[in-house]
Design a protein around this motif. Structure first.
Motif, short mmCIF file in Angstrom:
data_model
loop_
_atom_site.label_atom_id
_atom_site.label_comp_id
_atom_site.label_asym_id
_atom_site.label_seq_id
_atom_site.Cartn_x
_atom_site.Cartn_y
_atom_site.Cartn_z
N GLY A 144 -17.47 8.46 0.28
CA GLY A 144 -17.02 8.43 -0.92
C GLY A 144 -16.42 7.07 -1.34
O GLY A 144 -16.63 6.68 -2.63
N LEU A 145 -15.80 6.31 -0.49
CA LEU A 145 -15.29 5.20 -0.94
C LEU A 145 -16.45 4.07 -1.00
O LEU A 145 -16.47 2.98 -1.95
CB LEU A 145 -14.40 4.44 0.53
CG LEU A 145 -13.23 5.15 0.64
CD1 LEU A 145 -12.60 4.68 1.95
CD2 LEU A 145 -12.31 5.21 -0.50
N TRP A 167 -15.81 13.39 -5.52
CA TRP A 167 -16.40 13.61 -3.91
C TRP A 167 -15.13 13.10 -2.84
O TRP A 167 -15.08 13.92 -2.22
CB TRP A 167 -17.83 12.84 -3.90
CG TRP A 167 -18.06 12.73 -2.52
CD1 TRP A 167 -17.71 11.76 -1.53
CD2 TRP A 167 -18.97 14.03 -1.80
NE1 TRP A 167 -18.18 12.11 -0.31
CE2 TRP A 167 -18.94 13.21 -0.48
CE3 TRP A 167 -19.67 14.78 -2.11
CZ2 TRP A 167 -19.71 14.09 0.64
CZ3 TRP A 167 -20.42 15.59 -1.20
CH2 TRP A 167 -20.65 15.12 0.01
N THR A 168 -14.69 11.87 -3.51
CA THR A 168 -13.71 11.39 -2.35
C THR A 168 -12.60 12.25 -2.47
O THR A 168 -11.92 12.23 -1.43
CB THR A 168 -13.55 9.79 -2.89
OG1 THR A 168 -14.67 9.27 -3.04
CG2 THR A 168 -12.80 9.19 -1.65
N LYS A 172 -8.94 2.50 -8.28
CA LYS A 172 -10.12 2.95 -8.15
C LYS A 172 -10.33 3.67 -6.86
O LYS A 172 -10.63 4.63 -6.37
CB LYS A 172 -11.12 1.93 -8.14
CG LYS A 172 -11.54 1.63 -9.38
CD LYS A 172 -12.37 0.30 -9.77
CE LYS A 172 -13.91 0.66 -8.82
NZ LYS A 172 -14.59 -0.35 -8.81
N PHE A 173 -9.71 3.08 -5.69
CA PHE A 173 -10.01 3.44 -4.35
C PHE A 173 -8.94 4.27 -3.77
O PHE A 173 -9.12 5.27 -2.74
CB PHE A 173 -9.86 2.00 -3.33
CG PHE A 173 -11.64 1.59 -3.44
CD1 PHE A 173 -12.56 1.84 -2.84
CD2 PHE A 173 -11.32 0.21 -4.35
CE1 PHE A 173 -14.11 1.18 -3.19
CE2 PHE A 173 -12.64 -0.50 -4.38
CZ PHE A 173 -13.74 0.02 -3.95
N TRP A 174 -7.69 4.34 -3.98
CA TRP A 174 -6.69 5.06 -3.59
C TRP A 174 -6.11 6.27 -4.70
O TRP A 174 -6.12 7.32 -4.51
CB TRP A 174 -5.61 4.38 -3.08
CG TRP A 174 -4.57 5.28 -2.36
CD1 TRP A 174 -4.54 5.72 -1.19
CD2 TRP A 174 -3.47 5.84 -2.99
NE1 TRP A 174 -3.40 6.83 -0.94
CE2 TRP A 174 -2.91 6.89 -1.97
CE3 TRP A 174 -2.79 5.77 -4.30
CZ2 TRP A 174 -1.63 7.44 -2.19
CZ3 TRP A 174 -1.77 6.52 -4.49
CH2 TRP A 174 -0.86 7.28 -3.57
N LEU A 175 -5.75 5.70 -5.75
CA LEU A 175 -4.90 6.58 -6.73
C LEU A 175 -5.98 7.65 -7.57
O LEU A 175 -5.42 8.79 -7.33
CB LEU A 175 -4.52 5.78 -7.85
CG LEU A 175 -3.67 6.53 -8.97
CD1 LEU A 175 -2.54 7.11 -8.51
CD2 LEU A 175 -3.16 5.58 -10.07
N MET A 176 -6.96 7.42 -7.71
CA MET A 176 -8.01 8.30 -8.33
C MET A 176 -8.40 9.30 -7.27
O MET A 176 -8.30 10.57 -7.58
CB MET A 176 -9.21 7.68 -8.96
CG MET A 176 -8.70 6.96 -10.26
SD MET A 176 -7.71 7.73 -11.58
CE MET A 176 -8.74 9.07 -11.95
N PRO A 177 -8.74 9.01 -6.23
CA PRO A 177 -9.09 10.15 -5.14
C PRO A 177 -7.63 10.95 -4.75
O PRO A 177 -7.81 12.06 -4.50
CB PRO A 177 -9.48 9.19 -3.82
CG PRO A 177 -10.13 8.10 -4.63
CD PRO A 177 -9.09 7.71 -5.53
N TRP A 178 -6.52 10.13 -4.71
CA TRP A 178 -5.33 10.96 -4.33
C TRP A 178 -5.06 11.94 -5.56
O TRP A 178 -4.76 13.20 -5.22
CB TRP A 178 -4.22 9.83 -4.34
CG TRP A 178 -2.85 10.53 -4.08
CD1 TRP A 178 -2.51 10.84 -2.58
CD2 TRP A 178 -1.93 10.74 -4.87
NE1 TRP A 178 -1.12 11.18 -2.83
CE2 TRP A 178 -0.85 11.08 -4.00
CE3 TRP A 178 -1.55 10.49 -6.24
CZ2 TRP A 178 0.53 11.48 -4.61
CZ3 TRP A 178 -0.30 10.61 -6.61
CH2 TRP A 178 0.55 11.25 -5.94
N LEU A 179 -5.31 11.65 -6.71
CA LEU A 179 -5.15 12.56 -7.80
C LEU A 179 -6.20 13.80 -7.64
O LEU A 179 -5.82 14.94 -8.12
CB LEU A 179 -5.46 11.95 -9.35
CG LEU A 179 -4.22 10.84 -9.76
CD1 LEU A 179 -4.81 10.35 -10.97
CD2 LEU A 179 -2.75 11.57 -9.80
N GLY A 180 -7.15 13.40 -7.34
CA GLY A 180 -8.22 14.47 -7.10
C GLY A 180 -8.02 15.59 -5.78
O GLY A 180 -8.05 16.77 -5.91
N TYR A 181 -7.42 14.72 -4.84
CA TYR A 181 -6.58 15.73 -3.92
C TYR A 181 -5.67 16.58 -4.28
O TYR A 181 -5.70 17.78 -4.01
CB TYR A 181 -6.05 15.03 -2.76
CG TYR A 181 -5.32 15.60 -2.00
CD1 TYR A 181 -5.50 16.51 -1.10
CD2 TYR A 181 -3.85 15.22 -2.05
CE1 TYR A 181 -4.25 17.14 -0.34
CE2 TYR A 181 -2.52 15.82 -1.55
CZ TYR A 181 -3.12 16.80 -0.56
OH TYR A 181 -2.09 17.59 0.33
#
Length: 441
Positions: free
Chosen positions: A134-135, A152-153, A298-307
């Motif tokens: 994902g990254l 995905w991430t 891009k690499f942390w906040l958006m996947p964290w919101l997805g989680y």
């Protein structure tokens, strides 16, 4: 009650008996169908039941629920109508109160409780490789494909949560020190302190769907809803359009306040908090140094919101439906809450693989000692032995719409009353969701 108020305030900020609101009446009823208390409606059986008149659809109409003379066959038909209306595959019969949780556990095969180190570490490998992929996709994707890479991430990093979840329930390894280390590390990318979450989550399992006692989300109490206009507006948004990210407020207000924990828990809580703050102090500046603020987004906040989308969605789908009651401690029954009050929901296969079958949730509430890789076998056994009592769904828009537009304020007789029934002029976010969310099941 305090955690619910704090959760909602921090957030970014049924119709009455005899009526059914419907956007369209075809071969099914829309999510506005009214319900009565599940125990009162179905367990009374021969004494009381509602029949439903179906109206031919020519334009948007009001359907009416009228009491009719009951017959023993009607309850199954009524549950089927409720299931279609709410977005469920099946709504189970009420579990008799004389059934105990131990009786249900005793019907499970012993092998579903066995820890398999190879399968456990395989889940870690799946999460690590899918997150790394994902990254990589985020780093290479053009801007218009970034939402797919983030989806995905965010789903992949949810797998880390499930690994830590197994560790917290002592179902990951026979070595408890290994579990504590792996659980702490798995939670770090999520900025989740492992021990505070574990202590809170254990109480959720001990008091599932117990009013006030359950540490997961509750219905809003009427006195809370009436406490102030500002708070009312906050919770209307929080339990309405922002509900798929409501776990962010819950995470912040529940896991970082040492006062919420018992004296014998505080030492372990402080160690977990130190690990999280160290990760933030080292990891975030490093990301920003290498990629800038936009890189951190891009690499942390958006996947964290997805989680958090999955964290919130799984939580509300597993335990929230118009027919599933929250009960006072005096009325609460463990077997009913764990078997009858927990929902099994099927998601697209790639989500279930990345999230290690956490959506197979009924056996997890029957016994939290079942490892995630054995949940499907356990669910099959429960279906064989207790299948008529299960609530089951396949994820769909109507299911989400039912929860987000109906399951709001606690009512002892009706389980939930929607915000727009209590304060229609202030509930535009709810009426907006009713208008724009699809009814696809």
């Amino acid at each position: 009650m305090g955690c619910r108020i704090a959760d909602s305030v921090f957030l970014f900020v049924n119709p009455k008996p005899g009526q059914i609101r419907s956007q369209r009446i075809t071969t099914h009823l829309s999510p506005g169908i009214h319900h009565s208390t599940w125990d009162g409606l179905l367990q009374k059986g021969e004494k009381e039941k509602h029949g439903l008149f179906h109206l031919r659809r020519t334009k948007p109409v009001q359907a009416v629920a009228v009491p009719v003379v009951p017959s023993s066959a009607d309850s199954a038909q009524y549950r089927k109508q409720l299931a279609e209306s709410y977005g469920f595959r099946q709504i189970g019969e009420p579990l008799p109160r004389n059934i105990t949780l131990k009786e249900i556990i005793d019907t499970l095969p012993k092998k579903v409780f066995e820890i398999d180190d190879v399968k456990a570490w395989k889940s870690v490998l799946i999460s690590a490789t899918s997150y790394a992929l994902g990254l990589f996709m985020i780093s290479k994707a053009p801007w218009y494909l970034l939402p797919l890479a983030w989806a995905w991430t965010g789903t992949a990093v949810t797998g880390f949560f499930v690994v830590g979840h197994d560790c917290a329930h002592k179902s990951f390894s026979r070595n408890k020190l290994v579990e504590d280390i792996v659980g702490t590390l798995a939670f770090l990318p999520l900025i989740y302190p492992y021990e505070p979450w574990r202590f809170k989550h254990d109480r959720h399992h001990a008091k599932t769907n117990m009013l006030v006692g359950d540490t997961a989300w509750h219905p809003i109490l009427k006195e809370e809803f009436d406490s102030s206009p500002l708070f009312r507006k906050a919770i209307i948004y929080g339990y309405g359009p922002f509900r798929p990210w409501m776990s962010i407020a819950h995470w912040l207000m529940w896991h970082f306040d040492i006062k919420k924990f018992r004296p014998n828990e505080v030492k372990r809580v402080k160690i977990s908090l130190a690990c999280v703050f160290a990760f933030m102090a080292i990891g975030w500046p490093l990301i920003i140094y290498k990629t800038g603020i936009m890189g951190w987004i891009k690499f942390w906040l958006m996947p964290w919101l997805g989680y958090h989308f999955w964290m919130s969605t799984f939580t509300m789908v597993h335990h929230t439906a118009p027919h599933i009651p929250f009960k006072s401690s005096e009325e609460w029954n463990a077997a009913q809450a764990q078997l009858n009050g927990t929902v099994h929901c099927d998601y697209p296969h790639w989500i279930e693989v990345l999230c290690h079958d956490i959506s197979v949730h009924i056996p997890h509430h029957i016994s939290a000692r079942i490892p995630s890789y054995n949940l499907r076998a356990a669910h099959k056994s429960i279906q064989d032995n207790w299948g008529k009592y299960l609530n089951e769904a396949t994820w769909n828009w109507r299911l989400m719409k039912t929860i987000m537009t109906m399951c709001h304020v606690y009512d002892k007789d009706e389980n939930y009353i929607a915000f727009d029934k209590l304060a229609s002029e202030e509930s535009q976010p709810i009426t907006f969701l009713k208008r724009v969310m699809p009814d696809y099941a």
